[in-house]
Motif scaffolding. Structure first.
Motif, PDB file in Angstrom:
ATOM      1  N   ARG A 111     -10.489 -15.342  -4.374  1.00 32.16           N
ATOM      2  CA  ARG A 111     -11.325 -16.069  -3.269  1.00 32.16           C
ATOM      3  C   ARG A 111     -10.748 -15.649  -1.822  1.00 32.16           C
ATOM      4  NH1 ARG A 111     -14.728 -20.424  -4.566  1.00 32.16           N
ATOM      5  NH2 ARG A 111     -15.643 -19.760  -6.734  1.00 32.16           N
ATOM      6  N   TYR A 112      -9.783 -15.024  -1.707  1.00 30.21           N
ATOM      7  CA  TYR A 112      -9.225 -14.987  -0.313  1.00 30.21           C
ATOM      8  C   TYR A 112      -8.722 -13.234  -0.065  1.00 30.21           C
ATOM      9  CZ  TYR A 112      -8.652 -19.870  -0.548  1.00 30.21           C
ATOM     10  OH  TYR A 112      -9.032 -21.234  -0.529  1.00 30.21           O
ATOM     11  N   SER A 113      -8.510 -13.004   1.136  1.00 33.33           N
ATOM     12  CA  SER A 113      -7.965 -11.652   1.371  1.00 33.33           C
ATOM     13  C   SER A 113      -6.636 -11.254   0.981  1.00 33.33           C
ATOM     14  CB  SER A 113      -8.339 -11.245   3.068  1.00 33.33           C
ATOM     15  OG  SER A 113      -7.399 -11.770   3.687  1.00 33.33           O
ATOM     16  N   PRO A 114      -6.348 -10.008   0.729  1.00 33.43           N
ATOM     17  CA  PRO A 114      -4.707  -9.754   0.385  1.00 33.43           C
ATOM     18  C   PRO A 114      -3.682 -10.344   1.611  1.00 33.43           C
ATOM     19  CG  PRO A 114      -6.085  -8.003   0.222  1.00 33.43           C
ATOM     20  CD  PRO A 114      -6.938  -8.814   0.872  1.00 33.43           C
ATOM     21  N   LEU A 174       0.402 -13.347  -5.121  1.00 29.19           N
ATOM     22  CA  LEU A 174       0.695 -11.910  -4.857  1.00 29.19           C
ATOM     23  C   LEU A 174       0.011 -10.880  -5.754  1.00 29.19           C
ATOM     24  CD1 LEU A 174       4.527 -12.269  -3.527  1.00 29.19           C
ATOM     25  CD2 LEU A 174       2.353 -11.666  -2.183  1.00 29.19           C
ATOM     26  N   LEU A 175       0.111 -11.446  -7.086  1.00 28.94           N
ATOM     27  CA  LEU A 175      -0.649 -10.501  -8.029  1.00 28.94           C
ATOM     28  C   LEU A 175      -2.157 -10.280  -7.680  1.00 28.94           C
ATOM     29  CD1 LEU A 175       0.232 -11.560 -11.858  1.00 28.94           C
ATOM     30  CD2 LEU A 175       0.831  -9.537 -10.517  1.00 28.94           C
ATOM     31  N   GLN A 176      -2.734 -11.574  -7.294  1.00 33.34           N
ATOM     32  CA  GLN A 176      -4.314 -11.420  -6.883  1.00 33.34           C
ATOM     33  C   GLN A 176      -4.323 -10.336  -5.568  1.00 33.34           C
ATOM     34  OE1 GLN A 176      -6.368 -15.180  -6.270  1.00 33.34           O
ATOM     35  NE2 GLN A 176      -5.282 -16.143  -7.714  1.00 33.34           N
ATOM     36  N   ALA A 177      -3.384 -10.457  -4.539  1.00 38.84           N
ATOM     37  CA  ALA A 177      -3.244  -9.585  -3.559  1.00 38.84           C
ATOM     38  C   ALA A 177      -3.126  -8.187  -3.842  1.00 38.84           C
ATOM     39  CB  ALA A 177      -2.315 -10.269  -2.729  1.00 38.84           C
ATOM     40  N   PHE A 178      -2.167  -8.096  -4.764  1.00 34.61           N
ATOM     41  CA  PHE A 178      -2.071  -6.706  -5.189  1.00 34.61           C
ATOM     42  C   PHE A 178      -3.079  -5.984  -6.242  1.00 34.61           C
ATOM     43  CE2 PHE A 178       1.327  -3.664  -7.822  1.00 34.61           C
ATOM     44  CZ  PHE A 178       1.162  -2.800  -6.464  1.00 34.61           C
ATOM     45  N   THR A 179      -3.982  -6.925  -6.601  1.00 30.79           N
ATOM     46  CA  THR A 179      -5.070  -6.403  -7.276  1.00 30.79           C
ATOM     47  C   THR A 179      -6.113  -5.701  -6.257  1.00 30.79           C
ATOM     48  OG1 THR A 179      -4.957  -7.991  -9.246  1.00 30.79           O
ATOM     49  CG2 THR A 179      -7.152  -6.792  -8.635  1.00 30.79           C
ATOM     50  N   LEU A 180      -6.051  -6.505  -5.113  1.00 33.29           N
ATOM     51  CA  LEU A 180      -6.921  -5.900  -4.060  1.00 33.29           C
ATOM     52  C   LEU A 180      -6.404  -4.826  -3.147  1.00 33.29           C
ATOM     53  CD1 LEU A 180      -8.315  -9.516  -2.876  1.00 33.29           C
ATOM     54  CD2 LEU A 180      -9.533  -7.862  -4.385  1.00 33.29           C
ATOM     55  N   ALA A 181      -5.128  -4.800  -3.053  1.00 31.98           N
ATOM     56  CA  ALA A 181      -4.472  -3.833  -2.391  1.00 31.98           C
ATOM     57  C   ALA A 181      -3.274  -3.177  -3.189  1.00 31.98           C
ATOM     58  CB  ALA A 181      -3.807  -4.308  -0.945  1.00 31.98           C
ATOM     59  N   PRO A 182      -3.514  -2.310  -4.177  1.00 34.55           N
ATOM     60  CA  PRO A 182      -2.417  -1.971  -5.121  1.00 34.55           C
ATOM     61  C   PRO A 182      -1.521  -0.874  -4.563  1.00 34.55           C
ATOM     62  CG  PRO A 182      -4.585  -0.989  -5.768  1.00 34.55           C
ATOM     63  CD  PRO A 182      -4.861  -1.982  -4.714  1.00 34.55           C
ATOM     64  N   ARG A 183      -2.082  -0.329  -3.314  1.00 40.01           N
ATOM     65  CA  ARG A 183      -1.305   0.704  -2.735  1.00 40.01           C
ATOM     66  C   ARG A 183      -0.664   0.158  -1.563  1.00 40.01           C
ATOM     67  NH1 ARG A 183      -3.907   5.944  -4.298  1.00 40.01           N
ATOM     68  NH2 ARG A 183      -5.461   5.578  -5.639  1.00 40.01           N
ATOM     69  N   ASN A 184      -0.455  -0.830  -1.271  1.00 33.53           N
ATOM     70  CA  ASN A 184       0.355  -1.394  -0.135  1.00 33.53           C
ATOM     71  C   ASN A 184       1.623  -1.503  -0.619  1.00 33.53           C
ATOM     72  OD1 ASN A 184       1.221  -3.399   1.786  1.00 33.53           O
ATOM     73  ND2 ASN A 184      -0.712  -3.955   2.324  1.00 33.53           N
ATOM     74  N   PRO A 185       2.460  -0.905   0.061  1.00 34.32           N
ATOM     75  CA  PRO A 185       4.065  -0.952  -0.276  1.00 34.32           C
ATOM     76  C   PRO A 185       4.677  -2.269   0.075  1.00 34.32           C
ATOM     77  CG  PRO A 185       3.830   0.395   1.566  1.00 34.32           C
ATOM     78  CD  PRO A 185       2.368   0.147   1.143  1.00 34.32           C
ATOM     79  N   ASN A 186       4.341  -2.882   1.098  1.00 33.86           N
ATOM     80  CA  ASN A 186       4.827  -4.384   1.563  1.00 33.86           C
ATOM     81  C   ASN A 186       4.563  -5.190   0.456  1.00 33.86           C
ATOM     82  OD1 ASN A 186       6.113  -3.530   3.683  1.00 33.86           O
ATOM     83  ND2 ASN A 186       4.281  -3.624   4.996  1.00 33.86           N
TER      84      ASN A 186
END
Length: 547
Positions: free
Chosen positions: A449-452, A475-487
């Motif tokens: 439901r939310y942005s990374p 963080l797993l949800q965020a990483f699903t949406l932004a899997p190339r984000n190193p941070n």
């Protein structure tokens, strides 16, 4: 059999020279006069060239890259093709003083009859003209059939010409047209045998590339990949081999591999709009928001002043920048937001008078306000655009989907997504990829439901209060949406370093650990990032070893 009109004699051919330098035009006209061609018109820029082509059907077109106009020769040549002023039977000669590999690759894609480097030499031109006109005359019927998509007839004429000893110097080109006709007819097994036989006689790169293509079409992967590995090492075959491989993987719905290859091909010839569009859509499927941004910038840059130029291209740059900024944090996000605000201001100055862009700009402004944590201002704008009927533009509707979701109007977001999906045709590459992307969006926007950025902030709050499991899940949800984000990957490792003391790591934890390591290994990390990664991994691995 197809009715083929008679070919014009040499002295009746219409020639057009498009070049801003009178000396170049005069030299070409002089060479043409020497071989018996007197009907030659010239245009110093794209505007006059297009006017002349609307009045006259030219048989030969010489076009300079550096013409003095708002279009370069590449864009003009592409426009002449798209408007039907140039066909397979038209002789096209590209002129340029620039011989950079990037330009040459882009020109080769448009398949001119020849490429001449300035400055031009009249005597050399006479010899080259004589050779090219000889090809044009001998292969006229064959070229006409291919131009009309009459591939069986083209093969018939070609096979007859291969029996004529007087045409021996043209055999390679005739054979090339036979092979291309077989592939267009989807006779891949026959094409394979044809190219293998040709390979014993000719060393041309196109023979091996098309052999690889015919093998890929038949899923003969061991043989195909052994051949493509060799071809990717060669300068003359690397570019077309990337295209053949990308085509194969996309057809097989291996979008990650297709995207990887498309990116390599785009680096070699960045002007190709269709390839950049594929790269953009594949980037979306692969959650590569930076890749989306780069692809949309390339499209806007290289379509400038071409037949493809449109305000929509600039809108898509802004939209992809917002998508990328929503996945970033700290200084990186702030810099991109500042740049995007400048881009929006410039866009409004250029196109703000167009009433048809009013809603698109409103949605963009709402997303920007939300990005800057001004949810109240964003909601005031969105309330005036709550209708969930999709428009004719997929991108306009998708941007509204994102705005609804970011504001918390999740049901409206999903309804609009479903409305978009019902209007997409899936019988083309673009339709296939967009449908796949919409399915992915629908699932993720239902489940997440939310942005990374928002997920990262919530996870940070849990972490500070030593609630490591909910921090990890967010963080797993965020990483699903932004899997190339190193941070994001580093944040997960940071939480895992605490979590490893509290829970037994199962196969899902280990898969996530591997994915984070792969992401970080694929990116050039700063010394501080590398230090943190090493510290977190050392803690995790020590605990896993002792467990």
């Amino acid at each position: 059999m197809i009715q083929i009109p008679p070919q014009k004699p040499l002295n009746k051919l219409n020639v057009l020279v498009i070049d801003g330098q009178s000396l170049v035009t005069d030299t070409i006209k002089s060479a043409l006069t020497e071989i018996g061609i007197s009907t030659c018109k010239s245009a110093e820029n794209a505007f006059y060239a297009l006017r002349l082509c609307e009045e006259t059907k030219f048989d030969v077109v010489l076009i300079s890259f550096d013409i003095r106009s708002d279009k370069d020769g590449f864009n003009l040549l592409e426009e002449l093709r798209l408007k039907g002023h140039i066909s397979k039977t038209t002789m096209v000669i590209f002129l340029s003083a620039d011989t950079s590999m990037e330009l040459v690759n882009c020109v080769v894609e448009l398949q001119p009859s020849d490429f001449w480097v300035k400055p031009l030499d009249r005597k050399k031109m006479e010899k080259r003209f004589t050779y090219l006109f000889g090809i044009k005359e001998k292969l006229y019927k064959l070229s006409y059939c291919i131009d009309k998509g009459e591939y069986p007839t083209a093969i018939y004429f070609a096979e007859r010409q291969l029996k004529d000893p007087s045409l021996s110097q043209y055999y390679p080109m005739i054979n090339r047209l036979i092979g291309e006709s077989l592939i267009n007819l989807k006779e891949y097994s026959q094409a394979e045998h044809f190219y293998k036989e040709l390979g014993e006689r000719y060393k041309y790169g196109w023979v091996q590339v098309n052999l690889a293509r015919s093998l890929l079409k038949q899923d003969k992967m061991t043989e195909a990949l052994a051949l493509t590995d060799q071809l990717l090492e060669r300068d003359d075959t690397r570019f077309s081999t990337y295209d053949a491989l990308a085509e194969y993987y996309i057809e097989k719905e291996d979008y990650a591999k297709g995207y990887e290859i498309i990116q390599e091909a785009t680096k070699l010839a960045p002007r190709n709009l269709d390839r950049n569009k594929k790269s953009w859509n594949l980037a979306r499927l692969n959650h590569d928001k930076k890749g989306q941004y780069i692809a949309t910038m390339n499209m806007a840059k290289f379509a400038k002043n071409s037949i493809h130029d449109s305000p929509d291209l600039n809108l898509n740059v802004i939209r992809s920048a917002i998508d990328l900024a929503a996945s970033l944090t700290g200084e990186d996000a702030a810099k991109l937001i500042t740049k995007t605000e400048r881009d929006i201001t410039f866009f409004v100055q250029e196109f703000g008078h167009d009433s048809q862009l009013k809603e698109q700009l409103a949605i963009i402004n709402a997303r920007m306000l939300n990005l800057k944590s001004d949810k109240k201002g964003a909601e005031e704008i969105i309330k005036n655009h709550m209708h969930t009927q999709s428009t004719s533009s997929v991108e306009d509707s998708l941007d509204k989907v994102k705005a609804f979701h970011e504001m918390g109007y999740w049901e409206e977001s999903i309804r609009l997504l479903d409305s978009i999906k019902s209007k997409i045709e899936s019988d083309s590459f673009l339709g296939q990829v967009i449908n796949e992307y919409l399915d992915q969006e629908s699932k993720e926007r239902t489940d997440i439901r939310y942005s990374p950025k928002e997920l990262g902030e919530m996870a940070s709050s849990h972490y500070k209060n030593k609630r490591y499991e909910p921090a990890y899940e967010l963080l797993l949800q965020a990483f699903t949406l932004a899997p190339r984000n190193p941070n994001m990957a580093l944040s997960i490792l940071k939480v895992m370093a605490k979590l490893v003391d509290e829970v037994s790591f199962d196969k899902n934890h280990l898969a996530c650990l591997k994915k984070c390591k792969n992401t970080l290994d694929s990116i050039a990390l700063s010394p501080n990032q590398q230090k943190k990664m090493d510290e977190y991994l050392a803690v995790i691995e020590q605990q896993l070893t002792s467990a």
